[in-house]
Design a protein around this motif. Structure first.
Motif, PDB file in Angstrom:
ATOM      1  N   UNK A  32      -0.084   1.032  18.666  1.00 21.64           N
ATOM      2  CA  UNK A  32       0.750   0.902  17.476  1.00 21.64           C
ATOM      3  C   UNK A  32       0.742   2.241  16.759  1.00 21.64           C
ATOM      4  N   UNK A  33       1.928   2.784  16.510  1.00 28.33           N
ATOM      5  CA  UNK A  33       2.071   4.020  15.747  1.00 28.33           C
ATOM      6  C   UNK A  33       2.873   3.692  14.494  1.00 28.33           C
ATOM      7  N   UNK A  34       2.319   3.984  13.322  1.00 27.83           N
ATOM      8  CA  UNK A  34       2.978   3.691  12.054  1.00 27.83           C
ATOM      9  C   UNK A  34       3.134   4.992  11.272  1.00 27.83           C
ATOM     10  N   UNK A  35       4.345   5.229  10.803  1.00 29.78           N
ATOM     11  CA  UNK A  35       4.628   6.387   9.959  1.00 29.78           C
ATOM     12  C   UNK A  35       5.204   5.874   8.646  1.00 29.78           C
ATOM     13  N   UNK A  36       4.582   6.255   7.527  1.00 28.19           N
ATOM     14  CA  UNK A  36       5.002   5.778   6.218  1.00 28.19           C
ATOM     15  C   UNK A  36       5.720   6.884   5.468  1.00 28.19           C
ATOM     16  N   UNK A  37       7.036   6.745   5.348  1.00 28.82           N
ATOM     17  CA  UNK A  37       7.847   7.711   4.604  1.00 28.82           C
ATOM     18  C   UNK A  37       8.211   7.181   3.221  1.00 28.82           C
ATOM     19  N   UNK A  38       7.574   6.085   2.822  1.00 32.80           N
ATOM     20  CA  UNK A  38       7.829   5.455   1.526  1.00 32.80           C
ATOM     21  C   UNK A  38       6.812   5.946   0.502  1.00 32.80           C
ATOM     22  N   UNK A  39       7.031   5.589  -0.759  1.00 31.73           N
ATOM     23  CA  UNK A  39       6.112   5.967  -1.836  1.00 31.73           C
ATOM     24  C   UNK A  39       5.017   4.923  -2.053  1.00 31.73           C
ATOM     25  N   UNK A  40       5.049   3.809  -1.319  1.00 31.27           N
ATOM     26  CA  UNK A  40       4.063   2.748  -1.448  1.00 31.27           C
ATOM     27  C   UNK A  40       3.172   2.689  -0.209  1.00 31.27           C
ATOM     28  N   UNK A  41       1.981   2.119  -0.368  1.00 31.91           N
ATOM     29  CA  UNK A  41       1.078   1.889   0.766  1.00 31.91           C
ATOM     30  C   UNK A  41       1.518   0.626   1.502  1.00 31.91           C
ATOM     31  N   UNK A  42       1.217   0.569   2.789  1.00 30.25           N
ATOM     32  CA  UNK A  42       1.580  -0.586   3.616  1.00 30.25           C
ATOM     33  C   UNK A  42       0.408  -1.001   4.485  1.00 30.25           C
ATOM     34  N   UNK A  43       0.430  -2.290   4.843  1.00 34.59           N
ATOM     35  CA  UNK A  43      -0.460  -2.833   5.863  1.00 34.59           C
ATOM     36  C   UNK A  43       0.457  -3.394   6.955  1.00 34.59           C
ATOM     37  N   UNK A  44       0.261  -2.923   8.180  1.00 29.05           N
ATOM     38  CA  UNK A  44       1.056  -3.395   9.316  1.00 29.05           C
ATOM     39  C   UNK A  44       0.104  -4.095  10.271  1.00 29.05           C
ATOM     40  N   UNK A  45       0.433  -5.347  10.619  1.00 25.56           N
ATOM     41  CA  UNK A  45      -0.419  -6.142  11.497  1.00 25.56           C
ATOM     42  C   UNK A  45       0.394  -6.622  12.692  1.00 25.56           C
ATOM     43  N   UNK A  46      -0.207  -6.497  13.872  1.00 21.25           N
ATOM     44  CA  UNK A  46       0.406  -6.985  15.105  1.00 21.25           C
ATOM     45  C   UNK A  46      -0.429  -8.163  15.595  1.00 21.25           C
ATOM     46  N   UNK A  47       0.255  -9.248  15.969  1.00 22.03           N
ATOM     47  CA  UNK A  47      -0.378 -10.469  16.464  1.00 22.03           C
ATOM     48  C   UNK A  47       0.137 -10.751  17.871  1.00 22.03           C
ATOM     49  N   UNK A  48      -0.596 -11.563  18.639  1.00 23.93           N
ATOM     50  CA  UNK A  48      -0.162 -11.955  19.983  1.00 23.93           C
ATOM     51  C   UNK A  48      -0.172 -13.471  20.110  1.00 23.93           C
ATOM     52  N   UNK A  49       0.802 -13.999  20.850  1.00 24.01           N
ATOM     53  CA  UNK A  49       0.872 -15.430  21.152  1.00 24.01           C
ATOM     54  C   UNK A  49       1.348 -15.594  22.591  1.00 24.01           C
ATOM     55  N   UNK A  50       1.046 -16.757  23.185  1.00 27.82           N
ATOM     56  CA  UNK A  50       1.377 -16.983  24.595  1.00 27.82           C
ATOM     57  C   UNK A  50       2.870 -16.895  24.869  1.00 27.82           C
ATOM     58  N   UNK A  51       3.700 -17.373  23.939  1.00 30.54           N
ATOM     59  CA  UNK A  51       5.148 -17.352  24.134  1.00 30.54           C
ATOM     60  C   UNK A  51       5.828 -17.349  22.763  1.00 30.54           C
ATOM     61  N   UNK A  52       7.156 -17.217  22.768  1.00 31.47           N
ATOM     62  CA  UNK A  52       7.909 -17.116  21.518  1.00 31.47           C
ATOM     63  C   UNK A  52       7.782 -18.387  20.670  1.00 31.47           C
ATOM     64  N   UNK A  53       7.798 -19.556  21.305  1.00 29.40           N
ATOM     65  CA  UNK A  53       7.679 -20.818  20.561  1.00 29.40           C
ATOM     66  C   UNK A  53       6.337 -20.885  19.830  1.00 29.40           C
ATOM     67  N   UNK A  54       5.263 -20.517  20.525  1.00 30.13           N
ATOM     68  CA  UNK A  54       3.927 -20.522  19.912  1.00 30.13           C
ATOM     69  C   UNK A  54       3.855 -19.492  18.787  1.00 30.13           C
ATOM     70  N   UNK A  55       4.493 -18.330  18.993  1.00 26.95           N
ATOM     71  CA  UNK A  55       4.506 -17.293  17.953  1.00 26.95           C
ATOM     72  C   UNK A  55       5.164 -17.820  16.681  1.00 26.95           C
ATOM     73  N   UNK A  56       6.333 -18.441  16.820  1.00 29.62           N
ATOM     74  CA  UNK A  56       7.066 -18.911  15.649  1.00 29.62           C
ATOM     75  C   UNK A  56       6.355 -20.059  14.938  1.00 29.62           C
ATOM     76  N   UNK A  57       5.435 -20.751  15.630  1.00 33.29           N
ATOM     77  CA  UNK A  57       4.685 -21.857  15.039  1.00 33.29           C
ATOM     78  C   UNK A  57       3.329 -21.425  14.474  1.00 33.29           C
ATOM     79  N   UNK A  58       2.994 -20.149  14.572  1.00 32.77           N
ATOM     80  CA  UNK A  58       1.724 -19.649  14.041  1.00 32.77           C
ATOM     81  C   UNK A  58       1.698 -19.835  12.527  1.00 32.77           C
TER      82      UNK A  58
END
Length: 163
Positions: A32-58
């Motif tokens: 994961x590469x994150x570049x912040x060109x904004x004036x605010x701080x950010x938190x970026x989180x990546x999650x994993x799920x077995x499939x799209x249906x499971x992801x959307x139900x998280x």
């Protein structure tokens, strides 16, 4: 002259070696590469799920704009609505986070990331003592070598993923 049986055994052995070695060489670890060109701080989180249906139900615990603390699925969070303090509620969902201040960039390599899973990425903007959910993106990659790049800008973000 080499017999057909010997050729067949050599072919099976070559396929077995390739099946073991190729994923190790081609797979790599996702990044994961994150570049912040904004004036605010950010938190970026990546999650994993077995499939799209499971992801959307998280499930996530959220605080609504009205201050109500409740559960919401990723499907309900896909379109940002000013939710605050979004926290993963389900157990066993692999995730990795990075924080970036204004003008900063950060890179992360994910250890033990599941192969072939759907990934979903969430960005939250720092507003005082609160994290405000800004956007969500869902992608999939059949390989563990996925590269995710996020650029945060005032008024939006760009996201890309390559396998």
């Amino acid at each position: 002259m080499v017999s057909r049986r010997t050729i067949a055994l050599l072919a099976v052995a070559a396929i077995a070696v390739a099946a073991v070695a190729l994923p190790a060489v081609a797979g790599g670890k996702p990044t994961l590469a994150v570049e912040n060109e904004d004036d605010d701080a950010y938190r970026v989180t990546v999650y994993a799920a077995e499939d799209r249906q499971r992801a959307m139900a998280t499930n996530f615990e959220i605080t609504t704009r009205d201050g109500e603390r409740r559960l919401a699925t990723l499907g309900q969070l896909y379109w940002p609505d000013g939710h605050r303090n979004v926290t993963l509620a389900d157990e066993g969902v692999p995730s990795e986070s990075v924080r970036v201040g204004p003008g900063e960039s950060s890179n992360a390599t994910f250890e033990d990331w599941p192969r072939g899973h759907v990934t979903f990425t969430m960005a939250e903007r720092r507003n005082g003592s609160r994290w405000i959910h800004e956007w969500t993106n869902v992608g999939s990659c059949g390989d563990t070598g996925q590269e995710i790049a996020v650029t945060l800008e005032e008024g939006g973000a760009s996201w890309s993923s390559s396998c």
